[in-house]
Design a protein around this motif. Structure first.
Motif, short mmCIF file in Angstrom:
data_model
loop_
_atom_site.label_atom_id
_atom_site.label_comp_id
_atom_site.label_asym_id
_atom_site.label_seq_id
_atom_site.Cartn_x
_atom_site.Cartn_y
_atom_site.Cartn_z
N THR A 27 0.85 -1.18 0.00
CA THR A 27 0.00 0.00 0.00
C THR A 27 0.89 1.24 0.00
OG1 THR A 27 -0.06 0.18 2.41
CG2 THR A 27 -1.76 -1.20 1.37
N THR A 50 2.90 4.33 -12.38
CA THR A 50 1.65 3.80 -12.94
C THR A 50 1.45 4.31 -14.37
OG1 THR A 50 0.67 3.69 -10.74
CG2 THR A 50 -0.84 3.62 -12.60
N SER A 57 -2.17 -0.77 -9.89
CA SER A 57 -2.84 -0.76 -8.59
C SER A 57 -3.94 -1.81 -8.59
CB SER A 57 -3.42 0.62 -8.30
OG SER A 57 -4.39 0.97 -9.27
N GLU A 58 -4.14 -2.40 -7.43
CA GLU A 58 -5.17 -3.43 -7.26
C GLU A 58 -5.90 -3.15 -5.95
OE1 GLU A 58 -4.55 -7.90 -6.17
OE2 GLU A 58 -4.23 -7.64 -8.34
N HIS A 59 -7.20 -3.06 -6.05
CA HIS A 59 -8.01 -2.81 -4.85
C HIS A 59 -8.30 -4.12 -4.14
CE1 HIS A 59 -8.95 1.44 -5.68
NE2 HIS A 59 -8.77 1.06 -6.94
N GLU A 63 -8.25 -1.06 0.74
CA GLU A 63 -6.84 -0.75 0.50
C GLU A 63 -6.50 -0.83 -0.99
OE1 GLU A 63 -4.55 0.22 2.64
OE2 GLU A 63 -5.61 -0.13 4.52
N ILE A 64 -5.52 -0.05 -1.38
CA ILE A 64 -4.97 -0.12 -2.74
C ILE A 64 -3.56 -0.66 -2.61
CG2 ILE A 64 -4.25 1.16 -4.78
CD1 ILE A 64 -6.38 3.24 -4.10
N TYR A 65 -3.28 -1.73 -3.34
CA TYR A 65 -1.95 -2.33 -3.35
C TYR A 65 -1.32 -2.07 -4.71
CZ TYR A 65 -2.80 -4.79 1.00
OH TYR A 65 -3.05 -5.08 2.31
N TYR A 66 -0.05 -1.77 -4.69
CA TYR A 66 0.69 -1.57 -5.93
C TYR A 66 1.54 -2.80 -6.20
CZ TYR A 66 -0.99 3.14 -6.17
OH TYR A 66 -1.81 4.23 -6.28
#
Length: 106
Positions: A27, A50, A57-59, A63-66
């Protein structure tokens, strides 16, 4: 605005971010803990990475994870390959020269 991937990796902080998320998705807050800079500065670096499609990015819940985009990293590797071949050739030539010099001294 589409950025060049080499612009993105020119910055040491962005290279460090790539190394961190290569190990596991993170995150923005988790990434920011690794740097002596503001969360906003890390967000700017993430945006540039990005835009260059080096990360995505993945939700997951709230939370948003990179995560690292391996295919884009392969583009960089492909470009570097030409230099790897040159270096390998030069090292082989150096090995040959050193071996010849060693044999002459005997």
């Amino acid at each position: 605005m589409r950025r060049d991937i080499f612009q993105a990796i020119a910055d040491p902080t962005r290279r460090a971010i790539i190394v961190l998320i290569a190990i596991q998705g993170m995150t923005p807050n988790a990434l920011a803990e690794h740097f002596d800079t503001s969360r906003q500065a890390i967000s700017k670096h993430l945006r540039i990475l990005t835009e260059c499609e080096l990360i995505k990015s993945e939700h997951k819940g709230r939370e948003i994870y990179y995560l690292l985009e391996i295919d884009k990293m392969k583009e960089i590797d492909k470009w570097l390959e030409q230099f790897r071949k040159i270096w390998e050739t030069r090292f082989t030539q150096l090995d040959d020269l050193l071996l010849t010099m060693k044999n002459i001294k005997k």
